[in-house]
Structures are given as C-alpha cells and as structure tokens.
Design an enzyme around this catalytic site. Structure first.
Site, short mmCIF file in Angstrom:
data_model
loop_
_atom_site.label_atom_id
_atom_site.label_comp_id
_atom_site.label_asym_id
_atom_site.label_seq_id
_atom_site.Cartn_x
_atom_site.Cartn_y
_atom_site.Cartn_z
N ARG A 108 -0.51 0.64 10.50
CA ARG A 108 0.94 0.74 10.24
C ARG A 108 1.64 -0.05 11.34
O ARG A 108 1.52 0.28 12.52
CB ARG A 108 1.38 2.21 10.27
CG ARG A 108 2.89 2.37 10.31
CD ARG A 108 3.33 3.78 10.01
NE ARG A 108 3.17 4.07 8.59
CZ ARG A 108 3.75 5.12 7.98
NH1 ARG A 108 4.53 5.94 8.66
NH2 ARG A 108 3.58 5.31 6.69
N HIS A 135 4.85 -1.27 1.40
CA HIS A 135 4.11 0.00 1.53
C HIS A 135 3.35 0.25 0.22
O HIS A 135 3.68 1.15 -0.55
CB HIS A 135 5.09 1.14 1.82
CG HIS A 135 4.42 2.38 2.34
ND1 HIS A 135 3.09 2.46 2.67
CD2 HIS A 135 4.93 3.63 2.58
CE1 HIS A 135 2.81 3.68 3.10
NE2 HIS A 135 3.90 4.41 3.06
N GLN A 138 2.03 3.79 -1.05
CA GLN A 138 3.01 4.73 -1.57
C GLN A 138 3.18 4.57 -3.08
O GLN A 138 3.34 5.55 -3.81
CB GLN A 138 4.36 4.52 -0.87
CG GLN A 138 5.41 5.52 -1.30
CD GLN A 138 5.03 6.95 -0.93
OE1 GLN A 138 4.66 7.21 0.21
NE2 GLN A 138 5.12 7.87 -1.87
N ASP A 230 14.87 6.38 -1.09
CA ASP A 230 14.20 6.48 0.22
C ASP A 230 15.31 6.61 1.25
O ASP A 230 16.50 6.48 0.93
CB ASP A 230 13.35 5.20 0.43
CG ASP A 230 12.54 5.23 1.72
OD1 ASP A 230 12.35 6.32 2.30
OD2 ASP A 230 12.11 4.13 2.17
N CYS A 270 9.49 9.07 -1.16
CA CYS A 270 8.23 8.95 -0.41
C CYS A 270 8.17 9.90 0.78
O CYS A 270 7.08 10.19 1.26
CB CYS A 270 8.04 7.51 0.05
SG CYS A 270 9.30 6.93 1.19
N ARG A 297 -0.77 10.96 -2.26
CA ARG A 297 -1.06 9.96 -1.24
C ARG A 297 -2.52 10.06 -0.82
O ARG A 297 -3.16 9.06 -0.51
CB ARG A 297 -0.14 10.14 -0.02
CG ARG A 297 1.31 9.70 -0.24
CD ARG A 297 1.41 8.21 -0.48
NE ARG A 297 0.68 7.46 0.55
CZ ARG A 297 1.19 7.15 1.74
NH1 ARG A 297 2.44 7.43 2.02
NH2 ARG A 297 0.46 6.48 2.62
N1 CP Z 1 5.57 8.29 2.84
C1 CP Z 1 4.99 8.01 4.00
O1 CP Z 1 4.38 6.97 4.21
O2 CP Z 1 5.12 8.99 4.95
P1 CP Z 1 4.68 8.92 6.47
O3 CP Z 1 5.65 8.03 7.19
O4 CP Z 1 4.78 10.34 6.94
O5 CP Z 1 3.29 8.39 6.55
N1 NVA Z 2 11.33 2.98 4.45
C1 NVA Z 2 10.73 3.98 5.31
C2 NVA Z 2 9.49 4.53 4.68
C3 NVA Z 2 8.77 5.58 5.46
C4 NVA Z 2 7.51 6.05 4.80
C5 NVA Z 2 10.43 3.35 6.65
O1 NVA Z 2 9.99 2.19 6.68
O2 NVA Z 2 10.68 3.99 7.66
#
Ligand code: CP
Ligand code: NVA
Length: 321
Positions: A108, A135, A138, A230, A270, A297
């Site tokens: 990540r 992502h 997701q 989101d 998400c 997930r």
């Molecule tokens: N939806 C998602 O990716 O959540 P996290 O940021 O908790 O991993």
């Molecule tokens: N758009 C959000 C998603 C988190 C899972 C972010 O990037 O923080």
C-alpha cells in the site's frame, strides 16, 4: 487459469473480463467451502506474503494476513515505521530482498509509481493494496457483494456519488471490463483522472457498458440499483480537508437525495467512513451492504493470492456475472 500464476495484481485494467470473473468465482468457492461448509483448506501451506504499508489500514491488512493464514500460509506485516523503504533504502533494493524471501508481496503506497517499480524489480507476484491512483482489490469485493445480493453483476446499474479518487478509478475499469452501467457525479474539479476516463470509456465501448460522468448527484442516482461513495478526504489529503468539505457540499448521500432520485437501491462504501459523505440511517440502514462488502475483502484477496501461486479450479458451479 494457469495464466494467472505469477501475475501481478496492480490494476483491473490488466485483466480480461474472464479473469475478473475467475477471481470472483474462486472467492465465492473459498467462502462456500471454508465458511459455509467449515472445511479446512490449506493449499498455501509453506507460502509467505510480505505486506508493505506506507499508510494505515484495517481491512486490507486484516484480510490479507488472516486470509493467507486460513489458506495455510503466513504473512509478515511491515508498517511505515518498521521498514527502511523510502527512508534509507530504495524501492528497488527493498523489492529485491523481499522477493528473495517471500512468495508474494502486497504493498500500500502513496505514489502509484512505487508499486509499478516494485513489480518491476521483484520476480514474485505483487498485489496493489491501494495506491493514490487505484484500489483494485476493493472492487473485487464490491462486485462479489453485488453478485451475492442480486445474483448477477452485469445489469446492476451503479451510481458513484463523490470524489474522483482511487476507488472510483478501479470501479471504472471493473465496470468497463464486465459491461456494467456506471453513472458518476463528482463536484466540479474532482472528476476522475482523464487518462483513466478515456481508457475506461474505450473498454466500456467494447463491453457495452454505459458510462455517464457529470456533476449532478440526483441525476447520477436516478434509477440506480447500487449507490457507492467513499470518503471525501483520502489518506494524504488531510491538509485539503476544509476546502474539500466545502466543495463537496450537496454530495452527501441521504434519504432526501435518494428520494428525489427514486427507485430502490443498495448502498456500498469501502470504509473507513465519515458522516459527511453518508448519513447514519443509510450507512447502518437495511439497504447497506457495507459489512458483507468488508468481509468479502478477505475472500477476494485469498482468491487473488491463490491464483498467483497455483492453478485452481473452483468446486462450485460458476455463478452468473
Ligand atoms: N477499504 C479499505 O481498503 O480499508 P483499509 O484502509 O482499512 O484497508
Ligand atoms: N480513498 C480512500 C480509500 C481508503 C480505503 C483513501 O485513499 O484513503
């Protein structure tokens, strides 16, 4: 599905509709075997995953760590304070070392280039666990959740109301590939990335998905079967918070907005969620699928890792997508 073995999972753009369906089918198969039937199934015994996180996570970390453990493997989590990456070691060097020890890497990152560099350097499969741009994991979970609810995904009309962000970008690729209609409303200035929009529109042209992109949330929600949003402030955008809250006014998902749009719908998010973008009565209401979505997930990332590490034929008949 031998062709999925060893493949990076960086973007849905890189997979065919059949590949995406294969991941969804396997995820449902694993859920049926291991959750519904209580089967112990450990095909990844002896396999390991290195998890690299530059940002916080609840679901992505948990789903991967617990998911590989359920399949008999083991994961090692390295957060931003644990690892040299970006401080006194290059992405290239870290990737090569990880590839020497682990069987799969999930990362990540902020900058999407970092995940591309990792995938380039590591001779083991790399999974995008969220970048500023995409992502993809997701969206597998979202499609699995919609399939479980509607018994199909192509034919579900999806409305995205909110930011033109990483989740939306992957949703656009996913819908375009599978031929799913998508209406998008973002505030002016928060449209999805133009290159991704062009690419997704081209793919949608071939699959027959209809895409509309505008700035009117009620119009986007009109006759939608699934409403998705989101956070308005993604990780790394904290300094823009005040401006964003102002610019997104009128985009909150609430009963009044959805009444105007009419029809019946389910709600997806998400997570993590803030109250700005959706009211409690919807988020916790009977139309909300967010908890199934979060659970899925795990089954979906398990399917991705399994296919990256070995060929696998599901035991259940293929659901309708
Ligand atoms: N939806 C998602 O990716 O959540 P996290 O940021 O908790 O991993
Ligand atoms: N758009 C959000 C998603 C988190 C899972 C972010 O990037 O923080």
């Amino acid at each position: 599905n031998e062709h999925l073995v060893g493949r990076d999972f960086l973007s849905l753009k890189n997979f065919s509709a059949d590949d995406i369906k294969q991941f969804l089918w396997t995820a449902k198969d694993l859920k049926t075997r291991m959750k519904d039937n209580g089967e112990i199934f450990q095909p990844l015994k002896g396999k390991t995953a290195a998890l690299i996180f530059q940002k916080r996570s609840t679901r992505t970390r948990l789903s991967t760590e617990l998911g590989i453990a359920k399949l008999g493997g083991h994961a090692c989590f390295l957060g931003p304070d644990d690892i040299h990456l970006g401080v006194n070691e290059s992405v290239k060097d870290t990737s090569r070392v990880l590839a020497g020890m682990a069987d799969v890497i999930l990362a990540r990152v902020y900058d999407h280039e970092n995940i591309l560099d990792m995938a380039n350097e590591a001779n083991i499969p790399v999974i995008n666990g969220l970048s500023d741009l995409l992502h993809p994991l997701q969206i597998l979970a979202d499609f699995m959740t919609l399939q479980e609810y509607f018994n199909y995904v192509r034919g579900v009309k999806i409305a995205w109301i909110g930011d033109g962000n990483n989740i939306l970008h992957s949703l656009m690729y996913g819908c375009a590939k599978l031929g799913i209609d998508l209406n998008i409303a973002t505030p002016a200035g928060y449209e999805p990335n133009p290159e991704i929009t062009t690419e997704a529109m081209n793919i949608a042209g071939k699959s027959g998905a209809s895409f509309n992109i505008g700035h009117d949330p009620v119009k986007a929600a009109y006759r939608a079967d699934a409403i998705i949003t989101d956070t308005w402030v993604s990780m790394g955008q904290e300094e823009e918070k005040q401006k964003r809250l102002k610019d997104f006014s009128g985009f909150q998902i609430n009963r009044k907005m959805l009444k105007e749009a009419g029809g019946s719908w389910v709600f997806l998010h998400c997570l993590p969620r803030k109250q700005e973008e959706v009211t409690d009565d919807i988020f916790y209401g009977e139309e909300s699928l967010v908890w199934a979505e979060a659970e899925n997930r795990m089954w979906t990332v398990m399917a991705v890792m399994l296919h990256q590490l070995m060929p696998y034929t599901p035991t259940i008949p293929m659901p309708k997508y």
